[in-house]
Design a protein around this motif. Structure first.
Motif, PDB file in Angstrom:
ATOM      1  N   GLU A 135      12.442  -8.216  10.418  1.00 52.42           N
ATOM      2  CA  GLU A 135      12.749  -8.875   8.777  1.00 52.42           C
ATOM      3  C   GLU A 135      11.435 -10.362  10.060  1.00 52.42           C
ATOM      4  O   GLU A 135      11.343 -10.529  10.875  1.00 52.42           O
ATOM      5  CB  GLU A 135      14.661  -9.169   9.410  1.00 52.42           C
ATOM      6  N   TRP A 136      10.933 -10.816   8.224  1.00 54.31           N
ATOM      7  CA  TRP A 136      10.132 -11.989   9.350  1.00 54.31           C
ATOM      8  C   TRP A 136       9.798 -12.889   7.807  1.00 54.31           C
ATOM      9  O   TRP A 136       9.767 -12.192   6.663  1.00 54.31           O
ATOM     10  CB  TRP A 136       8.532 -11.764   9.904  1.00 54.31           C
ATOM     11  N   LYS A 150      11.319  -7.357   4.405  1.00 48.52           N
ATOM     12  CA  LYS A 150      11.553  -6.270   5.990  1.00 48.52           C
ATOM     13  C   LYS A 150       9.918  -5.745   5.563  1.00 48.52           C
ATOM     14  O   LYS A 150       9.536  -4.845   4.545  1.00 48.52           O
ATOM     15  CB  LYS A 150      12.788  -5.876   5.221  1.00 48.52           C
ATOM     16  N   LEU A 151       9.345  -6.081   7.113  1.00 47.03           N
ATOM     17  CA  LEU A 151       8.405  -5.371   6.610  1.00 47.03           C
ATOM     18  C   LEU A 151       7.853  -4.049   7.890  1.00 47.03           C
ATOM     19  O   LEU A 151       9.150  -3.649   9.057  1.00 47.03           O
ATOM     20  CB  LEU A 151       7.312  -6.566   7.869  1.00 47.03           C
ATOM     21  N   VAL A 175       2.383  -9.530  13.022  1.00 45.89           N
ATOM     22  CA  VAL A 175       2.931  -9.972  11.672  1.00 45.89           C
ATOM     23  C   VAL A 175       1.450  -9.847  11.069  1.00 45.89           C
ATOM     24  O   VAL A 175       0.385 -10.813  11.695  1.00 45.89           O
ATOM     25  CB  VAL A 175       3.519 -10.841  11.045  1.00 45.89           C
ATOM     26  N   ILE A 176       1.268  -8.644  10.743  1.00 48.33           N
ATOM     27  CA  ILE A 176      -0.500  -8.471  10.342  1.00 48.33           C
ATOM     28  C   ILE A 176      -0.522  -8.922   8.573  1.00 48.33           C
ATOM     29  O   ILE A 176       0.207  -8.160   7.880  1.00 48.33           O
ATOM     30  CB  ILE A 176      -0.874  -7.606  10.146  1.00 48.33           C
ATOM     31  N   GLU A 177      -1.086  -9.789   8.019  1.00 49.75           N
ATOM     32  CA  GLU A 177      -1.924 -10.137   7.286  1.00 49.75           C
ATOM     33  C   GLU A 177      -2.050  -9.319   6.082  1.00 49.75           C
ATOM     34  O   GLU A 177      -3.124  -8.544   6.995  1.00 49.75           O
ATOM     35  CB  GLU A 177      -2.675 -11.628   6.729  1.00 49.75           C
ATOM     36  N   GLY A 178      -2.216  -9.246   4.958  1.00 54.84           N
ATOM     37  CA  GLY A 178      -2.499  -8.006   3.767  1.00 54.84           C
ATOM     38  C   GLY A 178      -2.978  -8.631   2.795  1.00 54.84           C
ATOM     39  O   GLY A 178      -3.448  -9.914   2.851  1.00 54.84           O
ATOM     40  N   GLU A 179      -3.586  -8.004   1.631  1.00 48.93           N
ATOM     41  CA  GLU A 179      -4.851  -8.692   0.618  1.00 48.93           C
ATOM     42  C   GLU A 179      -3.699  -9.542   0.075  1.00 48.93           C
ATOM     43  O   GLU A 179      -3.497 -10.715  -0.237  1.00 48.93           O
ATOM     44  CB  GLU A 179      -4.926  -7.591  -0.352  1.00 48.93           C
ATOM     45  N   ASP A 180      -1.791  -8.951  -0.252  1.00 54.08           N
ATOM     46  CA  ASP A 180      -0.670  -9.511  -1.200  1.00 54.08           C
ATOM     47  C   ASP A 180      -0.063  -9.284  -0.579  1.00 54.08           C
ATOM     48  O   ASP A 180       0.094  -8.615   1.431  1.00 54.08           O
ATOM     49  CB  ASP A 180      -0.654  -9.653  -1.946  1.00 54.08           C
ATOM     50  N   VAL A 181       1.170  -9.928  -0.070  1.00 51.35           N
ATOM     51  CA  VAL A 181       3.054 -10.171   0.833  1.00 51.35           C
ATOM     52  C   VAL A 181       3.182  -9.204   0.872  1.00 51.35           C
ATOM     53  O   VAL A 181       3.475  -8.266   2.041  1.00 51.35           O
ATOM     54  CB  VAL A 181       3.553 -10.728   0.031  1.00 51.35           C
TER      55      VAL A 181
END
Length: 148
Positions: free
Chosen positions: A60-61, A65-66, A83-89
């Protein structure tokens, strides 16, 4: 948002990109990976680091829920989820590591492509730096394997 505001934001992004590129340096993490060469990951795509148990399907972040992609040693009970960034959330995920990775500032010219037979679809490219081989992850493949 006005056209001027949008233009200013774009110009600021371009300026930031030029500053980053012109310095010739990248801030990166070296992440130990179970069963393969260490991963080299730019720090600017890591949003957060969370202490976590390793045997989890998600973390959880910020009320999300990632899904977790594990590179940690399987016998470890506790690790760090990056926590790795993506093109969108919806494309963000957690990379489960043994521990907080080593931070390094490296000169772009120090990194050279390494010719390896590409058998692991989670690897985008192998690189060599100071006589050590690292891998650059294929984030698109990783996202697809965890259902994103």
């Amino acid at each position: 948002m006005s056209q001027t505001t949008v233009s200013n934001e774009i110009n600021q992004q371009e300026l930031q990109h030029l500053i980053t590129v012109s310095t010739g340096f990248i801030d990166a993490y070296i992440i130990e990976c179970h069963g393969k060469e260490p991963m080299l990951l730019p720090q600017n795509i890591v949003l957060s680091a969370l202490d976590s148990t390793t045997k989890v399907q998600s973390v959880e972040w910020h009320e999300l829920k990632l899904p977790v992609y594990a590179v940690n040693e399987p016998e470890r009970k506790n690790g760090v989820a990056l926590v790795i960034e993506g093109e969108d959330v919806r494309q963000r995920f957690a990379l489960m590591c043994n521990e907080m990775p080593t931070s390094i500032r490296l000169r772009i010219s120090e990194i050279v492509d390494e010719d390896h037979v590409m058998t692991d679809p989670a690897v985008f490219q192998y690189v060599r730096m100071n006589e050590h081989v690292y891998h650059i992850p294929n984030l698109t493949h990783i996202q697809s394997t965890i259902g994103l």
